[in-house]
Design a protein around this motif. Sequence first.
Motif, short mmCIF file in Angstrom:
data_model
loop_
_atom_site.label_atom_id
_atom_site.label_comp_id
_atom_site.label_asym_id
_atom_site.label_seq_id
_atom_site.Cartn_x
_atom_site.Cartn_y
_atom_site.Cartn_z
N SER A 92 -8.35 14.75 95.31
CA SER A 92 -8.06 13.97 95.40
C SER A 92 -7.43 12.96 97.00
N THR A 93 -6.16 14.07 97.92
CA THR A 93 -5.32 13.16 98.31
C THR A 93 -6.15 13.53 99.96
N ALA A 94 -6.60 13.97 100.13
CA ALA A 94 -7.26 13.69 101.75
C ALA A 94 -8.47 13.00 101.85
N THR A 95 -8.60 13.18 100.18
CA THR A 95 -10.55 11.27 100.52
C THR A 95 -9.76 10.26 100.31
N LEU A 96 -8.55 10.00 99.85
CA LEU A 96 -8.04 8.53 100.28
C LEU A 96 -7.46 8.20 101.28
N ALA A 97 -6.47 9.13 101.77
CA ALA A 97 -5.53 9.59 103.03
C ALA A 97 -6.76 9.34 103.67
N LEU A 98 -8.09 9.36 104.11
CA LEU A 98 -8.82 8.89 105.19
C LEU A 98 -9.90 7.95 104.92
N ASP A 99 -9.97 7.42 103.43
CA ASP A 99 -9.60 6.38 103.40
C ASP A 99 -9.24 4.93 103.49
N THR A 100 -7.68 5.79 104.04
CA THR A 100 -6.69 4.52 104.04
C THR A 100 -6.06 3.97 105.44
N LEU A 101 -7.09 6.08 106.41
CA LEU A 101 -6.63 6.01 107.67
C LEU A 101 -7.81 4.74 108.37
N GLN A 102 -9.25 4.83 107.17
CA GLN A 102 -10.08 3.91 107.89
C GLN A 102 -9.68 2.57 108.16
N ARG A 103 -9.71 2.20 106.35
CA ARG A 103 -8.93 0.84 106.20
C ARG A 103 -8.14 0.40 107.77
N LEU A 104 -6.93 0.69 108.35
CA LEU A 104 -5.88 0.46 109.04
C LEU A 104 -6.71 0.57 110.01
N LEU A 105 -8.10 1.91 111.02
CA LEU A 105 -8.30 1.99 111.97
C LEU A 105 -8.77 -0.11 111.97
N THR A 106 -9.87 -0.13 111.21
CA THR A 106 -10.56 -1.52 111.01
C THR A 106 -10.08 -2.29 111.61
N GLU A 107 -8.54 -2.21 110.56
CA GLU A 107 -8.07 -3.65 110.91
C GLU A 107 -7.02 -4.21 112.18
N HIS A 108 -7.00 -2.56 113.28
CA HIS A 108 -6.06 -2.60 113.70
C HIS A 108 -6.37 -2.49 115.35
N VAL A 109 -7.55 -2.01 115.08
CA VAL A 109 -8.41 -1.31 116.30
C VAL A 109 -9.63 -2.47 117.12
N LYS A 110 -9.65 -2.79 118.09
CA LYS A 110 -10.80 -3.56 118.49
C LYS A 110 -11.49 -2.75 120.15
N GLY A 111 -12.42 -2.22 119.33
CA GLY A 111 -12.97 -2.24 120.48
C GLY A 111 -13.16 -0.07 120.77
N ARG A 112 -13.19 0.49 122.14
CA ARG A 112 -12.91 1.96 121.83
C ARG A 112 -11.96 2.02 122.22
N ALA A 113 -11.23 3.40 122.15
CA ALA A 113 -9.56 3.84 122.07
C ALA A 113 -9.92 5.01 122.08
#
Length: 267
Positions: A42-63
């Motif tokens: 489950s490492t890859a799944t949890l890693a990408l879930d974590t990445l998604q949360r970080l991106l949602t929190e910090h990236v606003k708009g297109r990048a």
Amino acid sequence: MSLSFREHYVAVIGANGVGLSRCDARGKTWLGSAGFIADRQSTATLALDTLQRLLTEHVKGRARLSVLLSSHYSRFGLIPWSDHITTPDELRAYASAYFDDTFGKSAEAWTLSLSPENAGLARIAVALPEALLSRLRDVVKALGLRLVSVQPYVMTAFNRFHKSFGDRDFLFVVAEPGRSTLLLAREGRWSAVRSLRIADSDAALAAMIARESELHGLNGDKPVDLFVHAPARHTDAPLILGVQTLELPADQADTQDPLHIMSRAVN
């Protein structure tokens, strides 16, 4: 380049955590990291879930987004030259057969990338899980981002430090937490690539380098230069006789986080 994609972010996906930084004209800004605990399946799944949360929190708009992957997610191989290979498709099938022979056939699909080399030279091949890449593309698309690169950290580190090697023969070891990957070049060509689990200690690194040196005859009349890069040990750099340590610059923020240090390998 579209003005809507001016901002650039670098994500580092490690074995037990994900980090994120922003790059702009003023330099790199570390935005933070988040850890996860997972078994191997489950490492890859949890890693990408974590990445998604970080991106949602910090990236606003297109990048734009570049992703560095720990060697824990990668497989490596040295693909010999063959005069019988004449097309890219044949080369890819040849490399795929090599990975099947080396690692065994897998029900999991892998995406292969090969280093560009001149005719007659062996190529380094990297295999990344297609499920991870597919989910990564879905995450990035859903957030309205542009995925500009996905690269194993060892290759990013090599590109960052390659001027240190010059035209000499060298053994370059990237010692990530729990896994070390080595690249050996002799006479201007790749000679070996290996990735293996080892302990995070000078003794374990020294023993591995000694074994590889013996295996590849590096202690003969033409010894190679030895280099190690250990991003998780920037405050406790490896001290191994005859081995030069290569370090990335830290900044004032959160310098204890190895994912932060790894993100700084991107030029």
